[in-house]
Design a protein around this motif. Structure first.
Motif, PDB file in Angstrom:
ATOM      1  N   ALA A 238       0.620  -1.724   0.141  1.00 10.35           N
ATOM      2  CA  ALA A 238      -0.306   0.244   0.191  1.00 10.35           C
ATOM      3  C   ALA A 238       0.811   1.296  -0.056  1.00 10.35           C
ATOM      4  N   TYR A 239       2.042   1.253   1.279  1.00  8.92           N
ATOM      5  CA  TYR A 239       2.801   2.017   1.037  1.00  8.92           C
ATOM      6  C   TYR A 239       3.374   2.448  -0.645  1.00  8.92           C
ATOM      7  N   ASN A 240       3.841   1.719  -1.355  1.00  6.45           N
ATOM      8  CA  ASN A 240       4.679   1.812  -2.458  1.00  6.45           C
ATOM      9  C   ASN A 240       3.567   1.921  -3.071  1.00  6.45           C
ATOM     10  N   PHE A 241       2.787   1.618  -3.776  1.00  5.14           N
ATOM     11  CA  PHE A 241       1.335   1.080  -4.282  1.00  5.14           C
ATOM     12  C   PHE A 241       0.761   3.224  -4.847  1.00  5.14           C
ATOM     13  N   LEU A 242       0.416   3.319  -3.746  1.00  7.43           N
ATOM     14  CA  LEU A 242       0.032   4.548  -3.341  1.00  7.43           C
ATOM     15  C   LEU A 242       0.637   5.530  -3.406  1.00  7.43           C
ATOM     16  N   LYS A 243       1.771   5.380  -3.046  1.00  3.93           N
ATOM     17  CA  LYS A 243       3.220   6.344  -3.369  1.00  3.93           C
ATOM     18  C   LYS A 243       3.261   7.041  -1.481  1.00  3.93           C
ATOM     19  N   ILE A 244       3.104   6.696  -0.661  1.00  2.00           N
ATOM     20  CA  ILE A 244       2.360   7.328   1.106  1.00  2.00           C
ATOM     21  C   ILE A 244       4.500   7.819   1.322  1.00  2.00           C
ATOM     22  N   GLU A 245       4.865   8.696   0.556  1.00  2.00           N
ATOM     23  CA  GLU A 245       5.998   8.947   1.743  1.00  2.00           C
ATOM     24  C   GLU A 245       6.256   8.912   3.360  1.00  2.00           C
ATOM     25  N   ASP A 246       5.425   9.895   3.746  1.00  2.00           N
ATOM     26  CA  ASP A 246       5.584   9.659   5.508  1.00  2.00           C
ATOM     27  C   ASP A 246       4.934   8.266   6.164  1.00  2.00           C
ATOM     28  N   ARG A 247       5.415   7.872   6.277  1.00  2.00           N
ATOM     29  CA  ARG A 247       4.951   7.033   7.733  1.00  2.00           C
ATOM     30  C   ARG A 247       5.278   5.964   8.681  1.00  2.00           C
ATOM     31  N   LEU A 248       5.607   5.175   9.050  1.00  2.00           N
ATOM     32  CA  LEU A 248       5.901   4.612   9.929  1.00  2.00           C
ATOM     33  C   LEU A 248       6.548   3.513  10.076  1.00  2.00           C
ATOM     34  N   TYR A 249       7.917   3.447  10.386  1.00  4.45           N
ATOM     35  CA  TYR A 249       8.750   2.432   9.858  1.00  4.45           C
ATOM     36  C   TYR A 249       8.719   1.299  10.947  1.00  4.45           C
ATOM     37  N   THR A 250       7.766   0.929  11.660  1.00  2.67           N
ATOM     38  CA  THR A 250       7.563   0.008  12.934  1.00  2.67           C
ATOM     39  C   THR A 250       5.971  -0.642  12.603  1.00  2.67           C
ATOM     40  N   PHE A 251       5.893  -1.529  12.960  1.00  5.63           N
ATOM     41  CA  PHE A 251       4.315  -1.887  13.797  1.00  5.63           C
ATOM     42  C   PHE A 251       5.119  -3.203  14.444  1.00  5.63           C
ATOM     43  N   PRO A 252       4.055  -2.601  15.999  1.00  2.00           N
ATOM     44  CA  PRO A 252       3.119  -1.571  15.932  1.00  2.00           C
ATOM     45  C   PRO A 252       4.061  -0.086  16.258  1.00  2.00           C
ATOM     46  N   TRP A 253       3.764   0.319  16.174  1.00  3.22           N
ATOM     47  CA  TRP A 253       3.863   2.068  16.605  1.00  3.22           C
ATOM     48  C   TRP A 253       5.194   1.884  17.523  1.00  3.22           C
ATOM     49  N   ILE A 254       5.449   2.985  17.580  1.00  4.68           N
ATOM     50  CA  ILE A 254       6.333   3.741  18.564  1.00  4.68           C
ATOM     51  C   ILE A 254       6.055   4.562  19.076  1.00  4.68           C
ATOM     52  N   LYS A 255       6.089   5.461  17.979  1.00  3.40           N
ATOM     53  CA  LYS A 255       5.543   6.774  18.179  1.00  3.40           C
ATOM     54  C   LYS A 255       5.368   7.730  16.866  1.00  3.40           C
ATOM     55  N   PHE A 256       4.432   8.599  17.059  1.00  2.00           N
ATOM     56  CA  PHE A 256       4.011   9.283  15.847  1.00  2.00           C
ATOM     57  C   PHE A 256       4.485  10.547  16.310  1.00  2.00           C
ATOM     58  N   GLU A 257       5.052  11.225  15.073  1.00  2.00           N
ATOM     59  CA  GLU A 257       5.662  12.337  14.269  1.00  2.00           C
ATOM     60  C   GLU A 257       4.492  13.383  14.034  1.00  2.00           C
ATOM     61  N   SER A 258       4.354  13.311  13.179  1.00  2.00           N
ATOM     62  CA  SER A 258       2.620  13.615  12.607  1.00  2.00           C
ATOM     63  C   SER A 258       1.767  12.964  12.371  1.00  2.00           C
ATOM     64  N   PHE A 259       0.921  14.013  12.260  1.00  2.00           N
ATOM     65  CA  PHE A 259      -1.456  13.402  11.808  1.00  2.00           C
ATOM     66  C   PHE A 259      -1.032  12.816  10.879  1.00  2.00           C
ATOM     67  N   ASP A 260       0.042  13.399   9.562  1.00  2.00           N
ATOM     68  CA  ASP A 260      -0.376  12.818   8.323  1.00  2.00           C
ATOM     69  C   ASP A 260       0.218  11.291   8.805  1.00  2.00           C
ATOM     70  N   GLN A 261       1.545  10.691   9.596  1.00  2.00           N
ATOM     71  CA  GLN A 261       1.830   9.572   9.253  1.00  2.00           C
ATOM     72  C   GLN A 261       0.955   8.597  10.271  1.00  2.00           C
ATOM     73  N   VAL A 262       0.429   9.277  11.410  1.00  2.00           N
ATOM     74  CA  VAL A 262      -1.339   8.494  11.452  1.00  2.00           C
ATOM     75  C   VAL A 262      -2.512   8.112  10.375  1.00  2.00           C
ATOM     76  N   LEU A 263      -2.728   9.235   9.609  1.00  2.00           N
ATOM     77  CA  LEU A 263      -3.759   9.142   9.280  1.00  2.00           C
ATOM     78  C   LEU A 263      -3.169   8.354   7.410  1.00  2.00           C
ATOM     79  N   ASN A 264      -2.146   8.198   7.483  1.00  2.00           N
ATOM     80  CA  ASN A 264      -1.244   7.142   5.517  1.00  2.00           C
ATOM     81  C   ASN A 264      -0.942   5.571   6.282  1.00  2.00           C
ATOM     82  N   ASN A 265      -0.704   5.449   8.103  1.00  2.00           N
ATOM     83  CA  ASN A 265      -0.589   4.219   8.714  1.00  2.00           C
ATOM     84  C   ASN A 265      -2.253   4.015   8.650  1.00  2.00           C
ATOM     85  N   PHE A 266      -3.314   5.131   8.481  1.00  2.00           N
ATOM     86  CA  PHE A 266      -4.506   4.293   8.457  1.00  2.00           C
ATOM     87  C   PHE A 266      -5.333   3.516   7.338  1.00  2.00           C
ATOM     88  N   ILE A 267      -4.119   4.548   6.520  1.00  2.00           N
ATOM     89  CA  ILE A 267      -4.963   4.264   5.268  1.00  2.00           C
ATOM     90  C   ILE A 267      -4.684   3.007   4.291  1.00  2.00           C
TER      91      ILE A 267
END
Length: 494
Positions: A238-267
């Motif tokens: 999904a991250y690659n096909f939708l070209k999402i760059e501002d993303r989280l790098y771990t699962f489960p998440w450790i911390k969010f840097e911005s709301f965009d990362q929260v939203l992109n993780n959901f998408i």
């Protein structure tokens, strides 16, 4: 994004309006006093214009305040919280556009009623401090509100999944495996998948994966199941096909840097769930299930196992499909966690479609009702010899309410945390529409239980499952008694 010059204009306007109001001057009166037009002064107070030096001098002289005080960015204590909010990152981080709010509109609101906005902001700050509301909690609450506002269904992501399946010739009528997706990740998106590195770090046993962008490498835990691996691969796609760059790098998440990362993780998660559990196929299976005249839990289990997914992914997917395809909109999703032998059950994830259903998370350390099937399935699993999961279904009838819910729940052990158990549940309001839609529903088919929200607020008598006295209810009753007594005394003097 609030620019520095916008902030300067707004602060000047707020100060001018405050000084004018304190001197009991209308805009018309200030215009007469200064020789400046009323419309010009109005635009200054709303933060839309900043006056030139000579105009500021006229305002300072007319209002009998020092020039330096008028141009200073320092606000008095009555407006200080607004200044703090405007200078902080909060306005930049709040996803205003997600809810159709333009930042300029918010600035207009602040400029038009600064005292009321100030009181509101102060209240929000105190509430967040009282409940230890973290930045991450705020972001997640914003995301949940966004999901609920859209009935947790997003057509654009569904369409992206269909495009992906067509482009990569994925047969969605067959169970998708991790190998199917791994091949796409490695060949199409040049991923390197490493299953050895994480096992070398004992402090990272809670993590399922880490993505290293510079090396395009996915570190994968050896402990994950096949469904979990499939879900992780689907998210990476999904991250690659939708070209999402501002993303989280771990699962489960450790911390969010911005709301965009929260939203992109959901998408990405939504995309993964929709790929693994295709919409049209699930709709057909649910229609067949709902058309049966009798209830058999095996049928639901067969639907679930026809997909390469966890129970949680399946239940989450139901929250996408039931409101849209079946118009079953009054529902909730809950995930509880429990440490073995602990008296506390934690509501770690929730979603409420259409309206805020009970139960919902509380921050007061109260004890959730032990009569909920969500908690019972955890207890059943802990006390049994089952290896995979336990499940349950009941009608939850809420005390002091006409609402009843048909609740399905499934519990299992958290494979990444020692002695931690969890349950996921979906509850549907027993409306006339649901009873018509679900043919197997009959009042005597399912166990019915009268439930509360928390023990501390529950009036159910002789409850064997109670773990705390209803002191909140007793407190409320005492206050009501005092209120009635005072009212009676006052009336006796008439």
């Amino acid at each position: 994004m609030l620019l520095e010059e916008q902030y300067i204009r707004l602060i000047f306007g707020l100060k001018l309006k405050q000084i004018r109001t304190e001197k009991n001057l209308s805009l018309f009166g200030l215009a007469k006093l200064t020789g400046l037009s009323k419309s010009y002064l109005n635009e200054i107070e709303k933060g839309k214009k900043y006056p030139k030096t000579d105009k500021i001098a006229v305002l300072a002289e007319s209002l009998e305040v020092p020039y330096d005080h008028l141009v200073s960015l320092k606000l008095d204590k009555n407006l200080a919280p607004i200044g703090e909010i405007l200078q902080s990152k909060i306005l930049k981080e709040i996803p205003l556009d997600l809810f159709g709010i333009q930042e300029n509109n918010l600035i207009d609101i602040i400029a038009n009623a600064p005292a009321k906005v100030n009181a509101f902001i102060s209240t929000i700050i105190k509430i967040s401090q009282n409940y230890n509301l973290t930045r991450e909690s705020f972001f997640l609450a914003s995301l949940r509100s966004y999901q609920e506002a859209h009935n947790n269904y997003f057509e654009d992501i569904e369409e992206s999944v269909e495009k992906f399946a067509k482009a990569y010739q994925i047969d969605v009528t067959k169970k998708i495996t991790s190998e199917d997706l791994k091949e796409i990740l490695t060949e199409e998106f040049n991923y390197i998948i490493d299953t050895e590195e994480l096992s070398k770090h004992t402090k990272l046993t809670d993590l399922r994966n880490i993505y290293i962008p510079k090396k395009n490498t996915l570190l994968l835990s050896k402990e994950i199941s096949e469904p979990q691996k499939t879900f992780i691969y689907a998210k990476e796609i999904a991250y690659n096909f939708l070209k999402i760059e501002d993303r989280l790098y771990t699962f489960p998440w450790i911390k969010f840097e911005s709301f965009d990362q929260v939203l992109n993780n959901f998408i990405a998660s939504y995309f993964a769930g929709a790929l693994i559990i295709p919409k049209e196929q699930l709709i057909k299976q649910l229609k067949d299930l709902f058309n049966k005249e009798d209830w058999n839990p095996v049928r639901l289990h067969k639907i679930l196992t026809s997909y390469n997914c966890s129970d949680e992914t399946f239940y989450q997917r139901l929250t996408n499909i039931l409101p849209t395809a079946f118009n079953i909109k009054n529902l909730f999703f809950l995930r509880f966690t429990h440490k073995k032998d602990s008296p506390t059950f934690r509501l770690s994830k929730e979603l409420h479609i259409t309206q805020q259903q009970a139960p919902h998370a509380n921050r007061n350390q109260e004890h959730y009702c032990r009569r909920w099937v969500s908690i019972k399935t955890i207890q059943d699993f802990e006390n049994s010899d089952q290896k995979k999961s336990s499940s349950g279904i009941q009608i939850s009838s809420y005390e002091n309410s006409t609402n009843e819910y048909l609740v399905l729940s499934s519990a299992n052990k958290d494979p990444f945390k020692k002695d931690i158990y969890r349950s996921i549940s979906i509850g549907m309001l027993l409306s006339p529409h649901l009873k018509r839609k679900v043919k197997f529903f009959k009042e005597d088919t399912f166990e019915k239980n009268v439930v509360g929200v928390t023990c501390e607020s529950c009036s159910v008598k002789d409850c064997k499952e109670r773990v705390s006295e209803p002191w909140l209810l007793d407190k409320k009753a005492r206050y009501k008694e005092i209120e009635n007594t005072v009212k009676s005394i006052i009336e006796s003097y008439k």
